[in-house]
Scaffold this active site. Structure first.
Site, PDB file in Angstrom:
ATOM      1  N   HIS A   1       0.466   3.806 -10.322  1.00 31.66           N
ATOM      2  CA  HIS A   1      -0.451   4.235  -9.256  1.00 31.66           C
ATOM      3  C   HIS A   1       0.331   4.995  -8.166  1.00 31.66           C
ATOM      4  CE1 HIS A   1      -3.704   4.223  -6.440  1.00 31.66           C
ATOM      5  NE2 HIS A   1      -4.329   3.153  -6.920  1.00 31.66           N
TER       6      HIS A   1
ATOM      7  N   ARG B   1       1.412  -6.143  -9.819  1.00 26.17           N
ATOM      8  CA  ARG B   1       1.842  -5.526  -8.555  1.00 26.17           C
ATOM      9  C   ARG B   1       1.975  -6.525  -7.412  1.00 26.17           C
ATOM     10  NH1 ARG B   1      -3.151  -2.447  -5.723  1.00 26.17           N
ATOM     11  NH2 ARG B   1      -4.696  -4.110  -5.883  1.00 26.17           N
TER      12      ARG B   1
ATOM     13  N   ASP C   1     -12.083  10.545  -6.811  1.00 26.07           N
ATOM     14  CA  ASP C   1     -11.580   9.409  -7.580  1.00 26.07           C
ATOM     15  C   ASP C   1     -11.998   9.616  -9.035  1.00 26.07           C
ATOM     16  OD1 ASP C   1     -10.655   7.028  -8.546  1.00 26.07           O
ATOM     17  OD2 ASP C   1     -11.825   5.749  -7.203  1.00 26.07           O
TER      18      ASP C   1
ATOM     19  N   GLU D   1      -1.863   9.680 -11.013  1.00 28.81           N
ATOM     20  CA  GLU D   1      -1.374   8.481 -11.683  1.00 28.81           C
ATOM     21  C   GLU D   1      -1.350   8.660 -13.201  1.00 28.81           C
ATOM     22  OE1 GLU D   1      -3.867   5.247 -10.309  1.00 28.81           O
ATOM     23  OE2 GLU D   1      -4.396   6.426  -8.530  1.00 28.81           O
TER      24      GLU D   1
ATOM     25  N   GLN E   1      -8.237  -6.916  -8.641  1.00 26.75           N
ATOM     26  CA  GLN E   1      -8.189  -5.462  -8.678  1.00 26.75           C
ATOM     27  C   GLN E   1      -6.833  -4.972  -9.182  1.00 26.75           C
ATOM     28  OE1 GLN E   1     -10.447  -3.149  -7.903  1.00 26.75           O
ATOM     29  NE2 GLN E   1      -9.357  -1.305  -7.295  1.00 26.75           N
TER      30      GLN E   1
ATOM     31  N   ARG F   1       0.836  -1.198   0.000  1.00 23.77           N
ATOM     32  CA  ARG F   1       0.000   0.000   0.000  1.00 23.77           C
ATOM     33  C   ARG F   1       0.874   1.252   0.000  1.00 23.77           C
ATOM     34  NH1 ARG F   1      -4.960   1.100  -1.489  1.00 23.77           N
ATOM     35  NH2 ARG F   1      -5.754  -0.674  -0.280  1.00 23.77           N
TER      36      ARG F   1
END
Length: 342
Positions: free
Chosen positions: A187, A109, A232, A291, A104, A86
């Site tokens: 991200h 990642r 967002d 991003e 997701q 995170r």
């Protein structure tokens, strides 16, 4: 099918719990990080540094010449597979968001990448000594959920002036003649003084898809993006340069990108922060995600074709808090030659 389950470079340092210090001094070092995960440390002569975990091909640290951390990583981040780390710069591939049977933001990642000691010639040669080349290829399990063969090469480089550069090269290596399509994002979590003190410049008047409103399309009305609640959004057709202005720290992050037409701006705010187990309740105040991405229009590669997506980050002193700095000049003065970022 080759896999990327282990690194090809030997790691130095101790293997105990926590982050061990590298044993050797140089622009590129390998050592053990949190929970014994292998990482690469990049250092430049001005004492700037960056850290890249092989797990996720994940940049977790970018420090300036004063040793100040410029990226945000949650104090509750879980450095343990299969959970993605995170914070920092997660790589979203082969999808951004959550569609179909993929997890997701895709699987890149939370896979372990390999160090590539002898990569193919790089499109733009670099004189920088502080860089590492990583590669990811699909495992048999990956092919079950996304049946496409690929080579994903990632170069992470630290410039002499402290700029952080990420270059992704994704090649279709299917032998069945089939093309594949994907979406992508770097991200990036930036470390900031307080979310109420931050403005994002360069996205005004653009259309965006609002992830909080079922991805309905709107047009940005403000002269800058400011934060007063959860946000967002996927901004479309964005310029190659975006500025993040932190009034309190008198610092501006400049995001430069190539091959990535979109830009995501995200802050979870208090309610969503409390709902995330790997994120502190109040940490939303000290981070913002801007991003570089390719989301609205999928990238499609035929067998043998390769796509390149570049991100370059710099942090410059900013006097914008006093009204003396024209935000357009931030973007203009921080420009780089088009042939080096396209």
């Amino acid at each position: 099918m080759s896999t990327s389950s282990s690194a090809t470079a030997a790691a130095g340092g101790a293997g105990e719990e926590g982050a061990a210090q590298p044993q050797q001094v140089g622009p590129v070092q390998t050592c053990k990080g949190v929970n014994g995960l292998e990482k690469v440390v990049l250092r430049e002569v001005r004492s700037c540094s960056a850290e890249v975990y092989l797990y996720g091909g994940h940049v977790t640290s970018w420090k300036d010449e004063h040793g100040e951390e410029l990226l945000f990583v949650s104090n509750k981040a879980i450095f343990k597979p299969p959970k993605a780390i995170r914070g920092g710069i997660p790589i979203c591939f082969p999808q951004f968001s959550n569609f179909g049977n993929l997890e997701q933001h895709g699987f890149a990642r939370n896979r372990t990448w390999s160090i590539e000691n002898d990569p193919p010639p790089f499109p733009v040669p670099t004189s920088n000594r502080a860089y590492v080349d990583l590669i990811l290829t699909p495992t048999e399990e990956d092919l079950k959920i996304w049946p496409h063969s690929f080579e994903f090469r990632l170069r992470v480089a630290l410039g002499p002036g402290g700029d952080l550069m990420l270059t992704s090269r994704i090649r279709n290596t299917n032998t069945d003649g089939k093309p594949f399509s994907f979406t992508f994002a770097y991200h990036t979590y930036f470390s900031i003084s307080d979310i109420s003190e931050v403005r994002v410049e360069g996205l005004e008047t653009l259309d965006y898809l609002d992830n909080l409103q079922e991805r309905n399309r709107y047009t940005e009305q403000g002269d800058a993006i400011v934060f007063e609640s959860e946000l967002d959004r996927i901004y479309l057709g964005t310029p190659s340069k975006i500025a993040i202005i932190d009034h309190e720290k008198k610092r501006t992050f400049v995001v430069r990108k190539g091959g990535l037409p979109d830009a995501v701006v995200w802050n979870p705010w208090d309610k969503k922060a409390k709902a995330m187990s790997d994120f502190g309740d109040d940490e939303y105040k000290r981070m913002v995600c801007v991003e570089a991405a390719a989301i609205e229009k999928q990238i499609t590669l035929k067998p043998g074709e390769e796509w390149t997506g570049k991100l370059e980050l710099s942090a410059v002193p900013s006097s914008y808090y006093s009204g003396q700095l024209d935000p357009d000049r931030v973007l203009q003065d921080s420009s780089v030659p088009e042939d080096s970022i396209s």
